[in-house]
Scaffold this active site. Structure first.
Site, PDB file in Angstrom:
ATOM      1  N   TYR A 198      41.243  34.912  43.564  1.00  0.00           N
ATOM      2  CA  TYR A 198      42.066  35.526  42.518  1.00  0.00           C
ATOM      3  C   TYR A 198      41.278  36.638  41.842  1.00  0.00           C
ATOM      4  O   TYR A 198      40.038  36.685  41.888  1.00  0.00           O
ATOM      5  CB  TYR A 198      42.487  34.485  41.459  1.00  0.00           C
ATOM      6  CG  TYR A 198      41.325  34.058  40.585  1.00  0.00           C
ATOM      7  CD1 TYR A 198      40.412  33.107  41.036  1.00  0.00           C
ATOM      8  CD2 TYR A 198      41.093  34.646  39.336  1.00  0.00           C
ATOM      9  CE1 TYR A 198      39.318  32.749  40.265  1.00  0.00           C
ATOM     10  CE2 TYR A 198      40.002  34.284  38.555  1.00  0.00           C
ATOM     11  CZ  TYR A 198      39.123  33.346  39.024  1.00  0.00           C
ATOM     12  OH  TYR A 198      38.030  32.993  38.264  1.00  0.00           O
ATOM     13  N   PHE A 283      37.798  40.091  33.231  1.00  0.00           N
ATOM     14  CA  PHE A 283      37.763  40.520  34.631  1.00  0.00           C
ATOM     15  C   PHE A 283      37.035  39.448  35.410  1.00  0.00           C
ATOM     16  O   PHE A 283      35.900  39.092  35.070  1.00  0.00           O
ATOM     17  CB  PHE A 283      36.993  41.837  34.809  1.00  0.00           C
ATOM     18  CG  PHE A 283      36.800  42.243  36.258  1.00  0.00           C
ATOM     19  CD1 PHE A 283      37.593  43.216  36.844  1.00  0.00           C
ATOM     20  CD2 PHE A 283      35.820  41.630  37.049  1.00  0.00           C
ATOM     21  CE1 PHE A 283      37.424  43.575  38.186  1.00  0.00           C
ATOM     22  CE2 PHE A 283      35.648  41.985  38.386  1.00  0.00           C
ATOM     23  CZ  PHE A 283      36.446  42.960  38.950  1.00  0.00           C
ATOM     24  N   GLU A 284      37.678  38.913  36.431  1.00  0.00           N
ATOM     25  CA  GLU A 284      36.987  38.022  37.357  1.00  0.00           C
ATOM     26  C   GLU A 284      37.612  38.220  38.723  1.00  0.00           C
ATOM     27  O   GLU A 284      38.839  38.301  38.823  1.00  0.00           O
ATOM     28  CB  GLU A 284      37.189  36.543  36.986  1.00  0.00           C
ATOM     29  CG  GLU A 284      36.410  36.046  35.795  1.00  0.00           C
ATOM     30  CD  GLU A 284      36.671  34.561  35.491  1.00  0.00           C
ATOM     31  OE1 GLU A 284      37.741  34.041  35.848  1.00  0.00           O
ATOM     32  OE2 GLU A 284      35.778  33.937  34.893  1.00  0.00           O
ATOM     33  N   VAL A 285      36.793  38.319  39.752  1.00  0.00           N
ATOM     34  CA  VAL A 285      37.272  38.154  41.121  1.00  0.00           C
ATOM     35  C   VAL A 285      36.476  36.966  41.633  1.00  0.00           C
ATOM     36  O   VAL A 285      35.245  37.009  41.644  1.00  0.00           O
ATOM     37  CB  VAL A 285      37.015  39.396  41.997  1.00  0.00           C
ATOM     38  CG1 VAL A 285      37.488  39.147  43.429  1.00  0.00           C
ATOM     39  CG2 VAL A 285      37.725  40.614  41.416  1.00  0.00           C
ATOM     40  N   HIS A 320      33.012  29.307  32.100  1.00  0.00           N
ATOM     41  CA  HIS A 320      32.968  29.755  33.501  1.00  0.00           C
ATOM     42  C   HIS A 320      31.562  30.199  33.890  1.00  0.00           C
ATOM     43  O   HIS A 320      31.076  29.905  34.986  1.00  0.00           O
ATOM     44  CB  HIS A 320      33.905  30.958  33.709  1.00  0.00           C
ATOM     45  CG  HIS A 320      35.333  30.578  33.878  1.00  0.00           C
ATOM     46  ND1 HIS A 320      36.290  31.469  34.307  1.00  0.00           N
ATOM     47  CD2 HIS A 320      35.990  29.413  33.683  1.00  0.00           C
ATOM     48  CE1 HIS A 320      37.464  30.869  34.365  1.00  0.00           C
ATOM     49  NE2 HIS A 320      37.313  29.624  33.980  1.00  0.00           N
TER      50      HIS A 320
END
Ligand SMILES: Nc1nc2c(ncn2[C@@H]2O[C@H](COP(=O)(O)OP(=O)(O)OP(=O)(O)O)[C@@H](O)[C@H]2O)c(=O)[nH]1
Ligand SMILES: *[C@@H]1O[C@H](CO)[C@@H](O)[C@H](O)[C@H]1NC(C)=O
Ligand SMILES: [Mg+2]
Length: 400
Positions: A198, A283-285, A320
């Site tokens: 994601y 923002f995270e991938v 996280h």
């Protein structure tokens, strides 16, 4: 008769046939080039944009943007946005910049999650901009409410104290549900079951450079599990006991920490204390299976029972980040320095002119936060033996 064959036609006609032949060759060559470039999706000069009417996942007919289909290999990935209906018009420019800078080339899906039903307007307008499939989900009540082990009076007192101390979002109930949901539940929503990867997008963000390669596929091909663009220090007042609880968890479950983890990103004294560094999670991938896996699941559960999402104001970003730094291997965490990104008030804007010009960036490198003193990315470079770009020192004290 015979007039139509080149052999017995006059010189004028022969010239005409040559020209037609040449035109066919030129057209054929052009067609092959076109096919070649659109199959790797990186040449947006030839992408055709249309709108089409599609039956959406909820059964409605909607107008949707549609581009020449991407024919390269894709991975199982989606964008994901948690939003309120009232966030719609702050979200649209964010979506549009992600589509224009990246996604129209690859056409990945987009999942929207909300604690209440999305409005028809929200669905109609977002669908019209997004090149992949759009899906809209409601969050189950258990994932957006006080668990039964939380003492509501105690939680209310904390909010009152934090309001007096003017701690940002300190008096908010919904912000706490949001942080808890983003920490431990978004990856368990049924709409996310179709995906391995994601990319999180929030209202108000912007991509400021073109991205001509598939970031998701990059993650998979290079063994990455978590990627960020901006890192920063957390407000201690929001997480006074987060590290104590984390240390207890580590003592209970040493088996979840790989030898080559990235503890040195989050602690400067080998785990005694937390240095407040975290990846900015707007923002995270990242890999969904990492969060779904045994280590992080057990960690989230442990934190959730400790109550700090409500008795303090634990953010999903430190949660996280501590999870990734402890339970991933060092080389599974990636910094996307080439992705120009903005979430108010900070930019990640590559200070190397060559990178910015090559990627058609629109951001001002003077505003880059990467090497600012309040950022943690300088530390990330140092502990991972990465070469800092020329001129990085000038940014340490720059006002941002
Ligand atoms: N459905 C829903 N989404 C929310 C709620 N609160 C926040 N969000 C979403 O959760 C994400 C994070 O919220 P933000 O308000 O941006 O929090 P933040 O980034 O820490 O703070 P800002 O600096 O204000 O952006 C955003 O995508 C919001 O749209 C809520 O009560 N309901
Ligand atoms: C959304 O789209 C549907 C189907 O095209 C239409 O019937 C409806 O009126 C639209 N609603 C809004 C609020 O735009
Ligand atoms: Mg935000």
């Amino acid at each position: 008769m015979g007039k139509l064959t080149a052999r017995n036609s006059n010189p004028q006609q022969q010239r005409l046939y040559k020209r037609i032949g040449l035109a066919i060759i030129v057209l054929f060559t052009f067609f092959m080039l076109y096919n070649g470039s659109s199959s790797n999706g990186t040449s947006n000069g030839v992408l055709k944009q249309n709108t089409e009417t599609v039956i959406d996942s909820d059964g409605y007919l909607r107008n949707k943007v549609s581009y020449t289909p991407y024919k390269g290999k894709k991975v199982k990935a989606t964008f994901v946005t948690l939003a309120r209906n009232s966030d719609l018009y702050e979200l649209l420019p964010a979506i549009k910049s992600v589509e224009d800078r990246f996604n129209h080339k690859f056409q990945y899906d987009w999942v929207f999650l909300n604690d209440v039903e999305f409005s028809d307007e929200f669905k109609n307008v977002t669908s019209a901009l997004i090149s992949g499939k759009t899906k809209y989900g409601v969050i189950p009540k258990e994932h957006w409410s006080f668990p039964d082990w939380i003492d509501q009076d105690k939680a209310a007192k904390v909010r009152e104290e934090m309001r007096e101390k003017q701690i940002i979002y300190g008096d908010s109930i919904s912000y706490r549900h949001m942080c808890r949901f983003e920490s431990g539940f978004f990856y368990r929503h049924p709409l996310m079951d179709d995906y391995d990867w994601y990319w999180r997008v929030e209202p108000g963000v912007k991509l400021t450079c073109d991205i001509d390669y598939d970031l998701f596929k990059f993650m998979e091909d290079n063994g990455k599990k978590y990627a960020f663009t901006i890192s920063i220090h957390e407000y201690l007042a929001t997480i006074p006991t987060l590290w104590d609880v984390t240390r207890k968890f580590m003592q209970k479950h040493p088996e979840y920490l790989p030898e080559d983890n990235m503890l040195d990103f989050i602690s400067d004294d080998n785990g005694l204390s937390y240095n407040l560094c975290h990846f900015w999670s707007n923002f995270e991938v990242a890999s969904l299976d990492f969060w779904r896996g045994p280590a992080y699941s057990a960690y989230f559960d442990y934190l959730d029972h400790a109550g700090g999402f409500f008795y303090e104001r634990w953010g999903d970003a430190p949660v996280h980040s501590i999870g990734a730094a402890l339970f991933l291997k060092r080389d599974e965490i990636h910094f996307f320095g080439d992705v120009g990104y903005y979430h108010p008030p900070f930019y990640s804007c590559n200070i190397d002119d060559e990178v910015r010009l090559a990627n058609k960036c629109e951001c001002n490198p003077d505003l880059d936060f990467t090497f600012n003193g309040y950022s943690c990315t300088t530390k990330f470079f140092t502990i991972n033996d990465m070469t800092k770009p020329n001129g990085w020192q000038e940014h340490v004290n720059k006002r941002v």
